[in-house]
Scaffold this motif. Structure first.
Motif, PDB file in Angstrom:
ATOM      1  N   ARG A  71       1.151   1.568  -2.008  1.00 20.21           N
ATOM      2  CA  ARG A  71       0.848   0.309  -2.700  1.00 20.21           C
ATOM      3  C   ARG A  71       1.061  -0.862  -1.751  1.00 20.21           C
ATOM      4  NH1 ARG A  71       3.658   1.115  -8.620  1.00 20.21           N
ATOM      5  NH2 ARG A  71       2.711   3.132  -9.043  1.00 20.21           N
ATOM      6  N   THR A  72       0.085  -1.704  -1.633  1.00 24.83           N
ATOM      7  CA  THR A  72       0.161  -2.828  -0.699  1.00 24.83           C
ATOM      8  C   THR A  72       1.387  -3.694  -1.001  1.00 24.83           C
ATOM      9  OG1 THR A  72      -2.236  -2.822  -0.615  1.00 24.83           O
ATOM     10  CG2 THR A  72      -1.133  -4.787   0.223  1.00 24.83           C
ATOM     11  N   GLY A  73       2.177  -3.961   0.040  1.00 23.72           N
ATOM     12  CA  GLY A  73       3.318  -4.865  -0.098  1.00 23.72           C
ATOM     13  C   GLY A  73       4.564  -4.249  -0.677  1.00 23.72           C
ATOM     14  N   SER A  75       8.002  -2.361  -1.004  1.00 23.95           N
ATOM     15  CA  SER A  75       9.111  -2.103  -0.091  1.00 23.95           C
ATOM     16  C   SER A  75       9.914  -0.915  -0.624  1.00 23.95           C
ATOM     17  CB  SER A  75       9.964  -3.381  -0.017  1.00 23.95           C
ATOM     18  OG  SER A  75      11.224  -3.081   0.482  1.00 23.95           O
ATOM     19  N   HIS A 152       6.332   1.055   4.497  1.00 27.19           N
ATOM     20  CA  HIS A 152       7.051   0.358   3.420  1.00 27.19           C
ATOM     21  C   HIS A 152       8.524   0.090   3.734  1.00 27.19           C
ATOM     22  CE1 HIS A 152       3.600   1.013   0.806  1.00 27.19           C
ATOM     23  NE2 HIS A 152       3.572   2.257   1.243  1.00 27.19           N
ATOM     24  N   GLU A 344      -5.890  -8.264  10.068  1.00 25.66           N
ATOM     25  CA  GLU A 344      -5.468  -7.088   9.306  1.00 25.66           C
ATOM     26  C   GLU A 344      -6.616  -6.580   8.451  1.00 25.66           C
ATOM     27  OE1 GLU A 344      -1.952  -7.050   6.826  1.00 25.66           O
ATOM     28  OE2 GLU A 344      -0.879  -8.170   8.374  1.00 25.66           O
TER      29      GLU A 344
END
Ligand SMILES: [Zn+2]
Length: 345
Positions: A71-73, A75, A152, A344
């Motif tokens: 999933r983008t972003g 952590s 991540h 990106e």
């Protein structure tokens, strides 16, 4: 700190690729301590010592966090245990130098260990409490492949995970001495192996063999990028040119030879971009940008079945349309392509 006052982390990237997912981390490897007698026992007795969990190419993350991968972003942190939690199960479980842990180094005053569940389960001498703990860990955590986790993770944790995976895969694959065939055991806090000796009493200390591979972003005189398709890949998937360094060869020669073999291009100037470990099982990827002296592509037809030049416009359009797919976020190829493209992806 340098004379100019700039602080470099131990793994600081100083090439044109300023970020690579598996070349992060700021942990002091503390190599001088690895041969200290009783080091792992001592570190397990320290309240501040942190422990991560590894099993081959996978690392443990808290339960429920594994689904965030991709999933983008998002952590994700590693699951960590205080060393004191392991004292009981590890006490007397094996003789000292076979503790199934690796000393990964220290960050400030904190030491970091990796507990390798593969070593725990492989070893007949391991006793029930430790085996139970290993089985529980399999259930209580989510396990992510390093490639899934790295995009991540925080830099320090990714650095720890990369070292732990590299060592775990090495120990998993090398159970016998390649020189004499005798069984081997981990030593030097996991960073070496000692062979148990052959009939003539020879014992060897063995270290991981790293296999360098070159990977090159080949551009032509119009700054078009070469992307190629390997016969084994899914349709639409393309990447830059790459290959292993052969015996007796330097990196530059490998770049020129592989490019000539796979796509028939003769390279002129080349520039080092950066490097990152790729421990699946033991590669080090060394990245270059190289300019081709000719544009007439000739694929080898065996490994590579298609290759084309892309302008940035053509590349962007092909990617947007879904006709083109490129390597995942943990790979050096991804960052080489982004660097050429200018943003990106
Ligand atoms: Zn041997």
């Amino acid at each position: 700190m340098s004379d100019s006052g700039t602080v470099f982390s131990p793994l600081a990237l100083t090439g044109p690729l300023s970020f690579l997912p598996l070349a992060q981390g700021d942990v002091d490897y503390d190599t001088a301590s690895r041969q200290q007698p009783g080091l792992l026992d001592h570190l397990l007795d320290q309240d501040g010592t942190g422990v991560i969990l590894v099993r081959g190419d996978r690392v443990a993350v808290p339960r429920g966090k594994g689904v965030l991968s991709g999933r983008t972003g998002a952590s994700i942190r590693l699951a960590t245990l205080p060393a004191t939690y392991l004292r009981g199960p590890l006490a007397g479980s094996t003789d000292r130098f076979e503790l199934p842990c690796y000393y990964l180094g220290k960050a400030g005053q904190q030491a970091w260990l990796a507990l390798d569940l593969n070593l725990v389960c492989a070893h007949r001498a391991v006793q029930a409490p430790l085996r139970d703990l290993a089985q529980a860990a399999d259930q209580r955590f989510d396990w992510l492949a390093l490639r899934e986790y790295a995009p991540h993770g925080r830099p320090r944790q990714v650095g720890l995970a990369t070292c732990a995976v590299a060592l775990s895969i090495w120990h998993e694959r090398q159970a016998f001495c390649p020189r004499c065939g005798a069984p081997v055991h981990p030593c030097q806090a996991g960073w070496a192996q000692i062979c148990q000796g052959n009939a003539s009493g020879d014992k060897h200390t063995l270290f991981p063999r790293i296999e360098p591979a070159v990977i090159m972003a080949v551009v032509d005189g119009r700054d078009r990028l070469l992307l190629q398709h390997n016969r084994k890949w899914a349709p639409g998937f393309r990447s830059v040119t790459a290959g292993f360094v052969e015996a007796g060869e330097n990196l530059e020669h490998a770049v020129r030879r592989e490019t000539m073999e796979e796509v028939g291009l003769n390279l002129g100037e080349m520039r080092y971009l950066g490097s990152q470990p790729w421990p699946f099982p033991s590669s080090l990827m060394v990245a270059f940008r190289a300019r081709s002296l000719n544009t007439n592509i000739r694929v080898d037809g065996e490994e590579t079945d298609e290759a084309n030049w892309f302008t940035r416009e053509e590349f962007g359009a092909a990617l947007a349309s879904g006709r083109l797919r490129i390597p995942q976020a943990a790979s050096v190829a991804r960052y080489m392509i982004e660097q050429w493209y200018g943003s990106e992806l």
